[in-house]
Scaffold this active site. Structure first.
Site, PDB file in Angstrom:
ATOM      1  NE  ARG A   1      -4.559  -1.385   0.223  1.00 34.11           N
ATOM      2  CZ  ARG A   1      -5.104  -1.566   0.902  1.00 34.11           C
ATOM      3  NH1 ARG A   1      -5.424  -1.175   1.817  1.00 34.11           N
ATOM      4  NH2 ARG A   1      -6.230  -3.114   0.672  1.00 34.11           N
TER       5      ARG A   1
ATOM      6  NE  ARG B   1      -6.950   5.140   2.640  1.00 40.51           N
ATOM      7  CZ  ARG B   1      -7.813   3.830   2.836  1.00 40.51           C
ATOM      8  NH1 ARG B   1      -8.933   4.737   3.183  1.00 40.51           N
ATOM      9  NH2 ARG B   1      -7.776   2.651   3.306  1.00 40.51           N
TER      10      ARG B   1
ATOM     11  NE  ARG C   1      -9.694   7.115  -2.761  1.00 41.62           N
ATOM     12  CZ  ARG C   1     -10.569   8.060  -1.603  1.00 41.62           C
ATOM     13  NH1 ARG C   1     -11.297   8.979  -1.904  1.00 41.62           N
ATOM     14  NH2 ARG C   1     -11.557   7.119  -1.799  1.00 41.62           N
TER      15      ARG C   1
ATOM     16  CG  ASP D   1      -8.710  -3.276  -4.748  1.00 38.46           C
ATOM     17  OD1 ASP D   1      -8.267  -2.703  -3.532  1.00 38.46           O
ATOM     18  OD2 ASP D   1     -10.193  -4.296  -4.371  1.00 38.46           O
TER      19      ASP D   1
ATOM     20  CE1 TYR E   1     -13.053  -7.688   2.048  1.00 40.18           C
ATOM     21  CE2 TYR E   1     -11.313  -9.986   0.645  1.00 40.18           C
ATOM     22  CZ  TYR E   1     -11.533  -8.453   1.762  1.00 40.18           C
ATOM     23  OH  TYR E   1     -10.869  -7.940   2.501  1.00 40.18           O
TER      24      TYR E   1
HETATM   25  O1  CP3 Z   1      -0.233  -1.601  -2.685  1.00 33.92           O
HETATM   26  C1  CP3 Z   1      -0.452  -0.678  -2.953  1.00 33.92           C
HETATM   27  O2  CP3 Z   1       0.161   0.470  -2.637  1.00 33.92           O
HETATM   28  C2  CP3 Z   1      -1.191  -1.461  -4.502  1.00 33.92           C
HETATM   29  C3  CP3 Z   1      -2.320  -1.148  -4.769  1.00 33.92           C
HETATM   30  C4  CP3 Z   1      -3.128  -2.201  -4.077  1.00 33.92           C
HETATM   31  C5  CP3 Z   1      -4.296  -1.859  -3.445  1.00 33.92           C
HETATM   32  N1  CP3 Z   1      -4.980  -2.972  -2.521  1.00 33.92           N
HETATM   33  C6  CP3 Z   1      -5.038  -0.399  -3.481  1.00 33.92           C
HETATM   34  C7  CP3 Z   1      -6.333   0.597  -2.306  1.00 33.92           C
HETATM   35  C8  CP3 Z   1      -2.921  -3.480  -3.772  1.00 33.92           C
HETATM   36  C9  CP3 Z   1      -2.132  -4.366  -3.720  1.00 33.92           C
HETATM   37  C10 CP3 Z   1      -4.301  -3.657  -3.261  1.00 33.92           C
HETATM   38  C11 CP3 Z   1      -4.723  -5.596  -2.644  1.00 33.92           C
HETATM   39  C12 CP3 Z   1      -5.890  -5.636  -1.657  1.00 33.92           C
HETATM   40  N2  CP3 Z   1      -6.904  -4.816  -1.963  1.00 33.92           N
HETATM   41  C13 CP3 Z   1      -5.986  -6.442  -0.555  1.00 33.92           C
HETATM   42  C14 CP3 Z   1      -5.166  -7.590  -0.531  1.00 33.92           C
HETATM   43  C15 CP3 Z   1      -3.676  -6.912   0.631  1.00 33.92           C
HETATM   44  C16 CP3 Z   1      -4.472  -6.494   1.664  1.00 33.92           C
HETATM   45  O3  CP3 Z   1      -4.536  -5.805   2.063  1.00 33.92           O
HETATM   46  O4  CP3 Z   1      -4.576  -7.582   2.680  1.00 33.92           O
HETATM   47  C17 CP3 Z   1      -7.116  -6.395  -0.286  1.00 33.92           C
HETATM   48  C18 CP3 Z   1      -7.573  -7.375   1.331  1.00 33.92           C
HETATM   49  C19 CP3 Z   1      -8.016  -5.863  -1.072  1.00 33.92           C
HETATM   50  C20 CP3 Z   1      -9.517  -5.155  -0.849  1.00 33.92           C
HETATM   51  C21 CP3 Z   1      -9.770  -3.690  -0.653  1.00 33.92           C
HETATM   52  N3  CP3 Z   1      -8.886  -2.608  -1.317  1.00 33.92           N
HETATM   53  C22 CP3 Z   1     -10.664  -3.269   0.933  1.00 33.92           C
HETATM   54  C23 CP3 Z   1     -10.857  -4.250   2.322  1.00 33.92           C
HETATM   55  C24 CP3 Z   1     -10.399  -2.398   1.040  1.00 33.92           C
HETATM   56  C25 CP3 Z   1     -10.831  -1.109   2.010  1.00 33.92           C
HETATM   57  C26 CP3 Z   1     -10.119  -0.940   3.628  1.00 33.92           C
HETATM   58  C27 CP3 Z   1      -9.336   0.279   2.908  1.00 33.92           C
HETATM   59  O5  CP3 Z   1      -7.452  -0.239   3.188  1.00 33.92           O
HETATM   60  O6  CP3 Z   1      -9.640   1.111   3.089  1.00 33.92           O
HETATM   61  C28 CP3 Z   1      -9.297  -2.034  -0.349  1.00 33.92           C
HETATM   62  C29 CP3 Z   1      -8.952  -0.353  -1.023  1.00 33.92           C
HETATM   63  C30 CP3 Z   1      -8.214   0.284  -1.192  1.00 33.92           C
HETATM   64  N4  CP3 Z   1      -7.420  -0.551  -2.126  1.00 33.92           N
HETATM   65  C31 CP3 Z   1      -7.456   1.587  -0.877  1.00 33.92           C
HETATM   66  C32 CP3 Z   1      -6.271   1.300  -1.425  1.00 33.92           C
HETATM   67  C33 CP3 Z   1      -5.166   2.709  -1.364  1.00 33.92           C
HETATM   68  C34 CP3 Z   1      -7.847   3.122  -0.522  1.00 33.92           C
HETATM   69  C35 CP3 Z   1      -8.840   2.939  -1.051  1.00 33.92           C
HETATM   70  C36 CP3 Z   1      -9.376   5.003  -0.946  1.00 33.92           C
HETATM   71  O7  CP3 Z   1      -7.708   5.780  -1.363  1.00 33.92           O
HETATM   72  O8  CP3 Z   1      -9.854   5.191   0.033  1.00 33.92           O
END
Ligand code: CP3
Length: 345
Positions: A25, A29, A38, A75, A152
């Site tokens: 990540r 944010r 964003r 994602d 999910y």
């Molecule tokens: O790592 C990186 O920088 C690359 C991008 C990336 C994102 N999600 C961006 C993201 C990667 C590799 C993921 C993987 C992902 N997404 C996983 C597996 C890794 C882990 O964290 O366990 C999972 C389970 C998801 C599903 C997901 N996406 C959830 C549950 C959420 C909400 C939780 C949260 O942190 O808000 C997201 C949103 C998400 N994916 C964000 C980002 C940067 C935040 C969204 C935003 O900008 O509001």
């Protein structure tokens, strides 16, 4: 090995004097520049599907910190959407999806090879990044592992204990396994196209692997990952693969061989000393500083970072966190971690 890409060298089994470093990540944010882009994109999914802006946020942490790898911005839930599930994000809560719990709902999804029109912007993001990344930076593509993606799709949202997926597994194994198969096939095609578009390394995120125990861990975490790795290795023998079965605990032992992965990523539920003795003996490992140090910083961050580097220094290691960095992290603590790993302060 002649490449100057240290991540590729570690993945090939080289023990480097300083481990390469990137962060799960890392585009996110905690960075003001991410929040600005964003806002420009509108919402999270619009950002994922806007190739120029997705490439821009991928590059932001590379410019700011000079990480050794860039992970494309996307994602794991874009694949279910490409398969026909509805997907949206509720601000402050997380993802929501239309649920798949019956044979009819499973049948209504698209076949695995019908995903590419939908996912084309992701391949475009990778093409832009292959052109724009510094020559020493490794480009990582990724997907969710079938079990994690299925949790999910079955629940329609994130769940603390993955209970709906465990219930479907117990009550309707045919639908559960059919869904896992479809995700597995789609993931192979999706990742193969990511490699065609320029991904140099693939990472498979099994965020909820830790809730599978015993035979379930073998059947629904290890076997689907092994099938994905075997098929990708057939099509792209030179592309290294990192598997991240988060929460595997003692099951981490032997996973390089069981999955066929070039690297096993470790969460912070295992100590680096234990993992060096029991997991790194099988090949390259990645990890595993607790993400909360990026919030709290200070001496504890420095000493824990040094302890992890030291524990893994006898073999191939890529420094990373044990899970994604959180929005409340301080960008200066990220710099402190990098400087500590690189021994510049
Ligand atoms: O790592 C990186 O920088 C690359 C991008 C990336 C994102 N999600 C961006 C993201 C990667 C590799 C993921 C993987 C992902 N997404 C996983 C597996 C890794 C882990 O964290 O366990 C999972 C389970 C998801 C599903 C997901 N996406 C959830 C549950 C959420 C909400 C939780 C949260 O942190 O808000 C997201 C949103 C998400 N994916 C964000 C980002 C940067 C935040 C969204 C935003 O900008 O509001």
């Amino acid at each position: 090995m002649t490449t100057q890409k240290t991540v590729l060298r570690a993945l090939a089994g080289e023990t480097l004097p300083t481990p390469p470093i990137w962060m799960m990540r890392q585009a996110g944010r905690y960075l003001p520049e991410y929040k600005a882009t964003r806002a420009e994109a509108g919402d999270f999914l619009s950002l994922c599907y806007n190739s120029d802006l997705a490439a821009e946020v991928t590059l932001q942490p590379i410019r700011r910190y000079g990480f050794d790898a860039a992970i494309m911005f996307a994602d794991i839930l874009l694949l279910p959407q490409a398969l026909g599930a509805k997907l949206w994000f509720v601000t402050g809560e997380g993802p929501r999806l239309s649920t798949i719990t019956t044979a009819d709902e499973l049948k209504a999804l698209k076949p695995a090879d019908a995903i590419h029109d939908h996912l084309n912007p992701i391949y475009e993001t990778l093409k832009i990044l292959s052109r724009e990344l510094p020559s020493e930076t490794t480009l990582i593509g990724f997907a969710g592992a079938p079990w994690t993606v299925a949790t999910y799709m079955i629940a329609g949202q994130g769940t603390p204990d993955q209970a709906p997926a465990h219930a479907l597994k117990a009550e309707n194994k045919a639908v559960f396994e059919g869904l896992l198969d479809l995700i597995t096939e789609g993931t192979i095609d999706y990742l193969s196209k990511q490699i065609d578009a320029g991904a140099e390394v693939i990472k498979l995120f099994d965020s909820w692997a830790g809730s599978l125990k015993g035979d379930d861990f073998l059947n629904y975490a290890v076997k689907p990952a092994a099938r994905i790795v075997a098929e990708l290795k057939k099509r792209h023998p030179d592309t290294p693969i990192i598997a991240f079965p988060r929460g595997a605990g003692e099951e981490y032992v032997g996973l390089h061989d069981a999955i066929g992965a070039d690297c096993i990523a470790l969460d912070d539920g295992v100590t680096a000393e234990w993992a060096a003795a029991n997991v790194q003996t099988g090949g390259c490992v990645q990890g595993n500083l607790k993400s909360s140090h990026m919030v709290t910083g200070g001496d504890a961050l420095v000493s824990e970072t040094r302890r992890i580097v030291d524990a893994f220094k006898g073999g191939p290691h890529i420094f990373n966190l044990g899970h994604g960095i959180t929005p409340d992290a301080d960008p200066e603590n990220v710099q402190l971690m990098i400087d500590t790993v690189r021994e510049v302060r």
